[in-house]
Design an enzyme around this catalytic site. Structure first.
Site, short mmCIF file in Angstrom:
data_model
loop_
_atom_site.label_atom_id
_atom_site.label_comp_id
_atom_site.label_asym_id
_atom_site.label_seq_id
_atom_site.Cartn_x
_atom_site.Cartn_y
_atom_site.Cartn_z
N TYR A 53 6.19 -73.42 4.90
CA TYR A 53 5.60 -74.31 5.90
C TYR A 53 6.13 -75.74 5.78
O TYR A 53 6.22 -76.45 6.79
CB TYR A 53 4.06 -74.25 5.86
CG TYR A 53 3.58 -72.94 6.44
CD1 TYR A 53 3.61 -72.71 7.82
CD2 TYR A 53 3.17 -71.90 5.61
CE1 TYR A 53 3.23 -71.50 8.36
CE2 TYR A 53 2.79 -70.67 6.14
CZ TYR A 53 2.82 -70.48 7.51
OH TYR A 53 2.45 -69.27 8.04
N ASP A 91 3.51 -76.27 16.18
CA ASP A 91 4.16 -77.58 16.34
C ASP A 91 3.28 -78.45 17.25
O ASP A 91 2.31 -77.97 17.83
CB ASP A 91 5.58 -77.41 16.92
CG ASP A 91 5.58 -76.83 18.33
OD1 ASP A 91 4.91 -77.40 19.22
OD2 ASP A 91 6.26 -75.80 18.56
N HIS A 106 -3.71 -70.93 16.60
CA HIS A 106 -3.14 -70.50 15.31
C HIS A 106 -2.99 -71.66 14.32
O HIS A 106 -2.24 -71.56 13.36
CB HIS A 106 -1.79 -69.80 15.53
CG HIS A 106 -1.91 -68.45 16.17
ND1 HIS A 106 -0.83 -67.72 16.61
CD2 HIS A 106 -3.01 -67.69 16.43
CE1 HIS A 106 -1.26 -66.57 17.12
NE2 HIS A 106 -2.57 -66.53 17.03
N CYS A 114 -8.73 -77.39 2.87
CA CYS A 114 -9.09 -76.95 1.53
C CYS A 114 -9.65 -75.54 1.60
O CYS A 114 -10.60 -75.27 2.35
CB CYS A 114 -10.14 -77.89 0.95
SG CYS A 114 -10.69 -77.35 -0.68
N CYS A 117 -13.55 -75.82 0.13
CA CYS A 117 -14.68 -76.45 0.83
C CYS A 117 -14.44 -76.62 2.33
O CYS A 117 -15.29 -77.15 3.03
CB CYS A 117 -15.01 -77.81 0.20
SG CYS A 117 -13.84 -79.12 0.62
N SER A 174 5.83 -63.14 23.22
CA SER A 174 6.30 -61.74 23.29
C SER A 174 5.17 -60.76 23.58
O SER A 174 5.43 -59.59 23.81
CB SER A 174 6.98 -61.36 21.98
OG SER A 174 6.06 -61.45 20.90
N GLU A 200 12.56 -63.06 29.12
CA GLU A 200 12.74 -61.65 29.51
C GLU A 200 11.36 -61.02 29.61
O GLU A 200 10.40 -61.63 29.14
CB GLU A 200 13.57 -60.93 28.43
CG GLU A 200 12.86 -60.99 27.09
CD GLU A 200 13.74 -60.66 25.89
OE1 GLU A 200 14.96 -60.56 26.05
OE2 GLU A 200 13.15 -60.50 24.82
N ALA A 216 12.59 -71.33 29.48
CA ALA A 216 11.39 -72.12 29.81
C ALA A 216 11.75 -73.48 30.41
O ALA A 216 11.07 -73.95 31.32
CB ALA A 216 10.55 -72.31 28.54
N1 APR Z 1 12.41 -69.67 27.22
C1 APR Z 1 11.40 -68.80 27.46
N2 APR Z 1 11.09 -67.78 26.64
C2 APR Z 1 11.83 -67.63 25.53
C3 APR Z 1 12.91 -68.48 25.21
C4 APR Z 1 13.20 -69.55 26.12
N3 APR Z 1 14.18 -70.43 25.92
N4 APR Z 1 13.45 -68.06 24.04
C5 APR Z 1 12.76 -66.99 23.66
N5 APR Z 1 11.78 -66.71 24.55
C6 APR Z 1 10.77 -65.64 24.52
C7 APR Z 1 11.25 -64.36 23.87
O1 APR Z 1 11.89 -63.52 24.84
C8 APR Z 1 9.94 -63.76 23.37
O2 APR Z 1 9.33 -62.93 24.36
O3 APR Z 1 9.70 -66.09 23.74
C9 APR Z 1 9.06 -64.98 23.12
C10 APR Z 1 8.86 -65.33 21.65
O4 APR Z 1 8.15 -64.31 21.02
P1 APR Z 1 7.71 -64.38 19.49
O5 APR Z 1 8.87 -64.78 18.66
O6 APR Z 1 7.03 -63.11 19.15
O7 APR Z 1 6.68 -65.62 19.46
P2 APR Z 1 5.13 -65.63 19.83
O8 APR Z 1 4.83 -64.69 20.93
O9 APR Z 1 4.75 -67.05 19.99
O10 APR Z 1 4.47 -65.08 18.49
C11 APR Z 1 3.08 -65.00 18.40
O11 APR Z 1 3.25 -64.43 16.10
O12 APR Z 1 3.90 -64.59 13.87
C12 APR Z 1 3.13 -65.04 14.84
O13 APR Z 1 1.56 -66.67 14.50
C13 APR Z 1 2.87 -66.48 14.99
O14 APR Z 1 2.01 -67.64 16.89
C14 APR Z 1 2.94 -66.67 16.48
C15 APR Z 1 2.61 -65.29 17.01
#
Ligand code: APR
Length: 229
Positions: A53, A91, A106, A114, A117, A174, A200, A216
């Site tokens: 982290y 972030d 998250h 902590c 506590c 995703s 996608e 995005a």
């Molecule tokens: N613009 C739009 N979408 C994008 C881009 C982009 N430039 N780049 C990647 N992606 C999409 C991918 O296609 C995918 O579907 O963003 C998604 C990212 O998926 P993950 O990596 O699984 O991230 P997320 O869904 O935020 O994960 C959920 O998993 O491990 C944990 O706690 C962590 O909050 C996180 C949670």
């Protein structure tokens, strides 16, 4: 339309240079999530977890919001109804773009907690297992991040917002992690229209009424422009 709930995931910060989790080269292809993102992993090797982290905190501190974060801040400022961002991201790019109504379900990299506590404070850039809690002095400092097997934050507020939403939008996620992956169903059941904006089709793409696919930084500003007219 009066109320919009927007779920964001790692994809919205990808073009700010922050890695996603499950894409090719994603964080979970390089790190074992059991080791760095579970309470058991932290108990076994707190230094490894803090190092993971600390590296992510440094990356996030050096990143800037992109056009997608900025478009959402503009939406909140200009839309005549309510706009709530529910983010899975740890972030602070939404805040830094100017968004105000944000729930970090998250947790957040810039917060420390902590484990004894539950006191919370602003995280230093580098955290170590031996750091004492400023309230109880125990060396039980952990990142204020929700790990696998833990309950996400703000679930009551999120459920209420979803039950009142006219439009639910998921951006850059995703659809593989629950409960966030089920928000589209929850919003639909409550009568909201649903839209996916993602690079996608996600795992849950078929649950949405409509989808726009692309980076995005392009699809989010286009959508905000079309909504604000
Ligand atoms: N613009 C739009 N979408 C994008 C881009 C982009 N430039 N780049 C990647 N992606 C999409 C991918 O296609 C995918 O579907 O963003 C998604 C990212 O998926 P993950 O990596 O699984 O991230 P997320 O869904 O935020 O994960 C959920 O998993 O491990 C944990 O706690 C962590 O909050 C996180 C949670």
């Amino acid at each position: 339309m009066r109320s919009i709930v927007i779920l964001t995931g790692a994809g919205i910060s990808a073009e700010s240079g922050l890695g996603t989790f499950r894409d090719k080269d994603g964080l979970w292809t390089k790190y074992d999530l059991e080791e760095v993102a579970t309470p058991q992993g932290f108990a076994a090797n707190p230094r490894l977890v803090h190092d993971f982290y600390n590296a992510r905190r440094a990356n996030a501190a050096g990143a800037s919001p992109n056009a997608a974060h900025e478009a959402l801040a503009r939406l909140e400022a200009e839309f005549p109804g309510e706009v709530l961002i529910v983010t899975q991201n740890v972030d602070s790019l939404h805040e830094r773009a100017g968004s105000r109504a944000i729930l970090h379900m998250h947790g957040a990299l810039d917060r420390a907690r902590c484990a004894r506590c539950d006191h919370r404070w602003e995280a230093p850039l580098v955290m170590r297992p031996e750091d004492p809690c400023p309230a109880c002095s125990q060396p039980a400092t952990r990142p204020d991040i929700v790990w696998f097997g833990e309950f996400p934050f703000y679930m009551e507020e999120i459920d209420t917002a979803l039950s009142q939403a006219d439009l639910f939008v998921a951006i850059g996620t995703s659809g593989q992690v629950y409960p966030a992956a089920a928000f589209v169903q929850e919003a639909r059941m409550a009568g909201a229209a649903t839209l996916e904006l993602n690079l996608e089709p996600s795992e849950t793409a078929r649950a949405f009424d409509e989808a726009r696919h692309g980076p995005a930084s392009r699809v989010v500003p286009e959508w905000v422009d079309s909504l604000l007219g």
